[in-house]
Design a protein around this motif. Structure first.
Motif, short mmCIF file in Angstrom:
data_model
loop_
_atom_site.label_atom_id
_atom_site.label_comp_id
_atom_site.label_asym_id
_atom_site.label_seq_id
_atom_site.Cartn_x
_atom_site.Cartn_y
_atom_site.Cartn_z
N ASP A 99 5.02 8.83 -1.72
CA ASP A 99 5.91 7.73 -1.36
C ASP A 99 6.81 7.38 -2.55
O ASP A 99 6.57 7.81 -3.68
CB ASP A 99 5.11 6.50 -0.93
N GLY A 107 -4.87 2.25 -1.52
CA GLY A 107 -3.44 2.40 -1.73
C GLY A 107 -2.76 1.22 -2.39
O GLY A 107 -1.53 1.19 -2.48
N LEU A 129 8.69 4.28 -4.84
CA LEU A 129 8.75 2.87 -5.21
C LEU A 129 10.20 2.52 -5.52
O LEU A 129 10.83 3.15 -6.37
CB LEU A 129 7.86 2.60 -6.42
N HIS A 159 8.03 4.79 2.49
CA HIS A 159 7.05 5.78 2.92
C HIS A 159 7.78 7.04 3.38
O HIS A 159 8.66 6.99 4.26
CB HIS A 159 6.18 5.22 4.05
N ARG A 218 0.84 -1.19 0.00
CA ARG A 218 0.00 0.00 0.00
C ARG A 218 0.88 1.25 0.00
O ARG A 218 1.95 1.25 0.61
CB ARG A 218 -0.95 0.01 1.20
N ALA A 219 0.42 2.28 -0.68
CA ALA A 219 1.23 3.49 -0.79
C ALA A 219 0.33 4.71 -0.88
O ALA A 219 -0.87 4.60 -1.13
CB ALA A 219 2.14 3.42 -2.01
N HIS A 220 0.94 5.86 -0.67
CA HIS A 220 0.27 7.15 -0.83
C HIS A 220 1.05 7.96 -1.87
O HIS A 220 2.23 7.70 -2.13
CB HIS A 220 0.23 7.93 0.49
N TYR A 223 0.37 1.91 -9.65
CA TYR A 223 0.72 3.28 -9.31
C TYR A 223 1.26 4.00 -10.56
O TYR A 223 1.84 3.38 -11.45
CB TYR A 223 1.82 3.32 -8.24
N ILE A 243 7.97 -0.33 -1.07
CA ILE A 243 7.59 1.08 -0.90
C ILE A 243 8.44 1.71 0.20
O ILE A 243 8.62 1.14 1.27
CB ILE A 243 6.10 1.20 -0.52
#
Length: 400
Positions: free
Chosen positions: A7, A33, A9, A60, A2-4, A37, A58
């Motif tokens: 963030d 998330g 990669l 963060h 999960r990511a925002h 992406y 990820i």
């Protein structure tokens, strides 16, 4: 996984000693998330859709996108400058002519946004109003992208009265300040595409309409939704313009120049409206979508019924000069980015705007909205396809 947005990669190389890839996540497609992406890679500045594999993880950041400490004080690298121009160039323009150029001055940390007069539509846009709208939209994307990096885009419109092709300057010398509200629009830059497909007849909620009005108002432009007799007037004027375009040699020449059918001499694959973006030919319904084939046969093109109650929004200003056109272009793109985040699709209804005697009656005389610069068709429907853009080597000049 999960990511925002904001963030990073990290893709590790399976080969010992090989270079790993690192990219900033600039778009998240699911509310929870999870992948895929939109990732802007640090080694190239390009944005691509990524489905991470087992060799990816990820990082963060722990802070909102674009708010890294000191970002506004750090000079931009050439890769970062090119990335900002790619974001700016994702803007829409009439017939996808992309009538803009950018010049960046490293020492001053200053962009010049200029009109490319070799990319005009001499018959459909004789006064260059649509050119200014497109460049204004690119300017808005540049402001959004700059804010996303943590830099305050200090903008001046038409700064040199002696050079009308210099449409705006954007200085990036300060940390992000009063335009931090632009950061949230960034994920929509590369998700917004013109959709010439049928939309559902589902009414746009009033709360969303209010949000779109506020987006236009933030740029000093009014947005109103046509309804009742005014909507019918707009539809009738558009039909009149379409009928004229069918027999007007100048309009046909502009359309032919910026479209490419299989039996024509190939043009650049980085500009114009390709057949796959024409959308289906209208069989029924009232949505006044332009037929980019211009009556010419397109092999394999389907027909479809469009919405019976199109939802049309008009952008207007009290004045009608290049400054107004640039403000309207910025407002147009701000509305479109906001609409994209609201999961709305959009296209442009410009036919009546191309005829001076039809443009003035588009306004709502009750609201007294002044001069109409754009009619947007909004609704719930399939997103449009990605259309070509010129490479930055053709649109960007970097100076010391």
């Amino acid at each position: 996984m999960r990511a925002h947005v904001g963030d990073h990669l990290i893709v590790e190389s399976p080969t010992t000693g090989a270079t790993r890839r690192n990219g900033e996540i600039v778009g998240v497609h699911h509310n929870d998330g999870t992948p895929p992406y939109d990732v802007r890679w640090s080694d190239s500045g390009r944005v691509s859709l990524v489905f991470p594999g087992p060799d990816a993880h990820i990082h963060h950041t722990g802070h909102p996108a674009g708010t890294a400490a000191g970002a506004g004080a750090r000079p931009l690298s050439d890769v970062e400058v090119a990335a900002l121009v790619r974001d700016a160039s994702a803007a829409p323009s009439m017939h996808n002519a992309q009538p803009w150029r950018f010049r960046y001055f490293r020492g001053e940390r200053l962009f010049h946004v200029t009109a490319d007069l070799a990319r005009t539509l001499p018959h459909s846009d004789a006064d260059l109003r649509a050119l200014h709208l497109g460049c204004g939209a690119a300017l808005m994307n540049l402001r959004v992208a700059a804010a996303h990096t943590g830099r305050q885009p200090t903008t001046r419109l038409l700064p040199d009265p002696g050079d009308p092709t210099l449409l705006a300057t954007v200085a990036l010398t300060s940390p992000l300040g009063d335009e931090d509200d632009l950061c949230g629009l960034y994920p929509a830059i590369h998700a917004r595409h013109t959709s010439r497909s049928p939309f559902a007849d589902t009414e746009i909620p009033e709360s969303v309409r209010t949000t779109l009005r506020e987006a236009a108002g933030a740029e000093g432009v009014s947005l109103s939704f046509a309804s009742g007799w005014h909507l019918q007037t707009v539809l009738d004027l558009t039909l009149e313009a379409e009928a004229r375009n069918l027999t007007d040699q100048g309009s046909a020449a502009d359309l032919t120049h910026w479209t490419q059918l299989p039996d024509q001499t190939p043009r650049s694959a980085t500009e114009g409206v390709p057949p796959y973006a024409f959308g289906p030919r209208r069989h029924g319904g009232k949505a006044p979508v332009r037929d980019f084939a211009g009556g010419r046969p397109v092999p394999g093109r389907e027909t479809a019924d469009f919405e019976s109650s199109p939802q049309l929004a008009l952008l207007a200003t009290p004045g009608d000069n290049p400054n107004d056109w640039l403000r309207a272009g910025q407002a147009m793109e701000r509305v479109l980015l906001t609409a994209t985040l609201e999961e709305l699709s959009s296209s442009f209804i410009t036919q009546a705007l191309e005829w001076p005697d039809l443009r003035w009656p588009l306004r709502d005389p009750v609201a007294g909205a002044g001069h109409v610069h754009m009619v947007l068709r909004l609704g719930y429907g399939p997103p449009g396809p990605r259309t070509p853009r010129r490479p930055t080597r053709h649109t960007l000049d970097i100076q010391p």
